[in-house]
Enzyme design. Structure first.
Site, PDB file in Angstrom:
ATOM      1  N   HIS A   1      -5.011  -3.261  -8.671  1.00  0.00           N
ATOM      2  CA  HIS A   1      -5.106  -4.834  -8.705  1.00  0.00           C
ATOM      3  C   HIS A   1      -6.067  -5.902  -8.084  1.00  0.00           C
ATOM      4  CE1 HIS A   1       0.261  -4.694  -8.392  1.00  0.00           C
ATOM      5  NE2 HIS A   1      -0.655  -4.890  -8.919  1.00  0.00           N
TER       6      HIS A   1
ATOM      7  N   ASP B   1      -7.422  -5.211  -0.258  1.00  0.00           N
ATOM      8  CA  ASP B   1      -7.584  -4.900   0.813  1.00  0.00           C
ATOM      9  C   ASP B   1      -9.144  -3.947   1.929  1.00  0.00           C
ATOM     10  OD1 ASP B   1      -6.618  -2.949   2.224  1.00  0.00           O
ATOM     11  OD2 ASP B   1      -4.963  -3.928   2.244  1.00  0.00           O
TER      12      ASP B   1
ATOM     13  N   PHE C   1       3.880  -9.144   1.083  1.00  0.00           N
ATOM     14  CA  PHE C   1       3.693  -9.988   0.041  1.00  0.00           C
ATOM     15  C   PHE C   1       5.195 -11.045   0.263  1.00  0.00           C
ATOM     16  CE2 PHE C   1       0.360  -8.095  -1.710  1.00  0.00           C
ATOM     17  CZ  PHE C   1      -0.864  -9.460  -1.960  1.00  0.00           C
TER      18      PHE C   1
ATOM     19  N   CYS D   1     -18.840 -12.990 -12.061  1.00  0.00           N
ATOM     20  CA  CYS D   1     -18.697 -14.564 -12.589  1.00  0.00           C
ATOM     21  C   CYS D   1     -17.709 -14.808 -13.733  1.00  0.00           C
ATOM     22  CB  CYS D   1     -20.466 -14.718 -12.989  1.00  0.00           C
ATOM     23  SG  CYS D   1     -20.350 -16.338 -14.209  1.00  0.00           S
TER      24      CYS D   1
ATOM     25  N   ASN E   1       8.706   3.857   4.686  1.00  0.00           N
ATOM     26  CA  ASN E   1       8.861   1.795   4.825  1.00  0.00           C
ATOM     27  C   ASN E   1       9.914   1.443   5.607  1.00  0.00           C
ATOM     28  OD1 ASN E   1       9.698  -0.438   3.882  1.00  0.00           O
ATOM     29  ND2 ASN E   1       9.061   0.026   1.398  1.00  0.00           N
TER      30      ASN E   1
HETATM   31  N1  APR Z   1       5.447   0.207   7.360  1.00  0.00           N
HETATM   32  C1  APR Z   1       6.097   0.575   6.020  1.00  0.00           C
HETATM   33  N2  APR Z   1       6.184   0.099   5.396  1.00  0.00           N
HETATM   34  C2  APR Z   1       6.751  -2.110   5.297  1.00  0.00           C
HETATM   35  C3  APR Z   1       5.845  -2.520   6.350  1.00  0.00           C
HETATM   36  C4  APR Z   1       5.325  -1.110   7.301  1.00  0.00           C
HETATM   37  N3  APR Z   1       4.810  -1.332   8.593  1.00  0.00           N
HETATM   38  N4  APR Z   1       6.216  -3.692   6.886  1.00  0.00           N
HETATM   39  C5  APR Z   1       6.840  -4.024   5.427  1.00  0.00           C
HETATM   40  N5  APR Z   1       7.096  -2.408   4.434  1.00  0.00           N
HETATM   41  C6  APR Z   1       7.070  -2.780   3.237  1.00  0.00           C
HETATM   42  C7  APR Z   1       8.572  -3.698   2.859  1.00  0.00           C
HETATM   43  O1  APR Z   1       9.786  -3.130   3.202  1.00  0.00           O
HETATM   44  C8  APR Z   1       8.277  -3.047   0.847  1.00  0.00           C
HETATM   45  O2  APR Z   1       9.019  -2.736   1.083  1.00  0.00           O
HETATM   46  O3  APR Z   1       6.451  -2.808   2.586  1.00  0.00           O
HETATM   47  C9  APR Z   1       6.855  -3.199   1.304  1.00  0.00           C
HETATM   48  C10 APR Z   1       5.885  -5.067   0.614  1.00  0.00           C
HETATM   49  O4  APR Z   1       6.511  -4.995  -0.163  1.00  0.00           O
HETATM   50  P1  APR Z   1       5.291  -6.548  -0.663  1.00  0.00           P
HETATM   51  O5  APR Z   1       5.186  -7.305   0.036  1.00  0.00           O
HETATM   52  O6  APR Z   1       6.357  -6.664  -2.139  1.00  0.00           O
HETATM   53  O7  APR Z   1       4.250  -5.613  -1.462  1.00  0.00           O
HETATM   54  P2  APR Z   1       3.700  -4.539  -2.561  1.00  0.00           P
HETATM   55  O8  APR Z   1       5.228  -3.320  -3.125  1.00  0.00           O
HETATM   56  O9  APR Z   1       2.597  -4.187  -2.027  1.00  0.00           O
HETATM   57  O10 APR Z   1       3.758  -5.817  -4.161  1.00  0.00           O
HETATM   58  C11 APR Z   1       3.078  -5.280  -5.250  1.00  0.00           C
HETATM   59  O11 APR Z   1       2.734  -7.885  -5.843  1.00  0.00           O
HETATM   60  O12 APR Z   1       2.503 -10.208  -5.274  1.00  0.00           O
HETATM   61  C12 APR Z   1       2.018  -8.528  -5.831  1.00  0.00           C
HETATM   62  O13 APR Z   1      -0.715  -8.447  -6.490  1.00  0.00           O
HETATM   63  C13 APR Z   1       1.325  -8.275  -4.939  1.00  0.00           C
HETATM   64  O14 APR Z   1       0.094  -5.890  -5.300  1.00  0.00           O
HETATM   65  C14 APR Z   1       1.298  -6.903  -5.137  1.00  0.00           C
HETATM   66  C15 APR Z   1       2.085  -6.320  -5.304  1.00  0.00           C
END
Ligand code: APR
Length: 248
Positions: free
Chosen positions: A121, A106, A37, A129, A216
């Site tokens: 989520h 997903d 995201f 509905c 991460n």
């Molecule tokens: N392997 C491990 N980590 C990864 C990879 C990878 N290949 N690619 C990206 N990341 C890490 C990024 O560094 C980041 O810390 O995954 C994280 C993704 O962060 P976000 O995009 O903020 O996703 P998330 O933390 O799941 O967001 C939480 O925010 O917008 C809302 O509802 C949406 O469920 C989501 C929530």
């Protein structure tokens, strides 16, 4: 790639734990072709999050649905679980973890075979509905005609995911908090852990004495404050290494 000694340390912590729990975010599904995201290449850099605000959806469901269909239904339905989802599922089978708490919608943890999975989520595969609350599997809806409507009352169907400004479903939230309090190891994979109330999970686990392993590609705000062991790398690479050491 992670340093080998860190993988070994992680495996020791996993083997020692009596009640391991995984907490995952968008990063675990990046290697399945689903963008995260936030950050570079993140969904919110190309799509306006307003389409996922509940107020906007209620006012303009067709506009929301056009975007939602393209980003979730056209893309997610092609995605397959990657090695990280698969190793996590095997860790569950072998008793190394008890449950998966996810912010992802997903369905890839379930496809890989993990159970139970607590979805904070929601899940894009279910539609609900907005008038009579009947739930449908998304395969029943013809998304060539938007917005899809309820077979019973003709109300507008909404993906059963948590929109911005919507409440988190009670059951998965309650169970996730219980798991966070109960676990003695929390394996955090691919999340910024910034979004409320999911961001309470690492804090609760840490407060109750759990060891925290974080996987991460870059450090998060958790890394300094809560993480005991940080494994830097792609989820599928790191989990692949852990899987080998656990003979999964
Ligand atoms: N392997 C491990 N980590 C990864 C990879 C990878 N290949 N690619 C990206 N990341 C890490 C990024 O560094 C980041 O810390 O995954 C994280 C993704 O962060 P976000 O995009 O903020 O996703 P998330 O933390 O799941 O967001 C939480 O925010 O917008 C809302 O509802 C949406 O469920 C989501 C929530």
């Amino acid at each position: 790639m992670p340093k080998t000694n860190n993988i070994e340390k992680a495996v020791k912590l996993i083997r020692k734990a009596k009640y391991g729990v995984a907490f995952t975010g968008a990063g675990i599904s990046v290697d399945s072709g689903i963008p995260p995201f936030r950050g570079e290449g993140g969904l919110w850099s190309s799509v306006d999050p307003i389409y996922l605000e509940i107020e906007f959806f209620n006012k303009k469901p067709l506009q929301s649905w056009k975007v939602i269909k393209e980003i979730f239904y056209d893309k997610f339905s092609q995605a397959e679980p990657n090695l990280a989802h698969k190793i996590l599922a095997k860790m569950g089978e072998r008793g190394f973890i008890e449950s998966v708490i996810t912010q992802n919608i997903d369905n890839l943890h379930q496809q890989a075979g993990s159970k139970p999975v607590f979805e904070l989520h929601g899940n894009y595969r279910q539609l609900v509905c907005t008038d009579c609350n009947t739930e449908y599997d998304s395969s029943f809806a013809d998304l060539n005609f938007l917005p899809p409507s309820c077979y019973i009352c003709k109300g507008i169907l909404k993906p059963d995911i948590v929109f911005f400004n919507e409440e988190i479903p009670h059951f998965p939230l309650k169970r996730s908090f219980e798991e966070a309090e109960k676990c003695d190891l929390l394996l955090i994979i691919g999340t910024n852990a910034e979004v409320h109330p999911a961001n309470a999970i690492p804090v609760m686990a840490h407060k109750h004495g759990a060891k925290i392993i974080e996987i991460n590609i870059r450090e998060s705000y958790l890394t300094e404050s809560l993480t005991d062991l940080f494994l830097c790398g792609k989820a599928s690479d790191v989990m692949g290494e852990i899987g080998k050491k656990l003979y999964l």
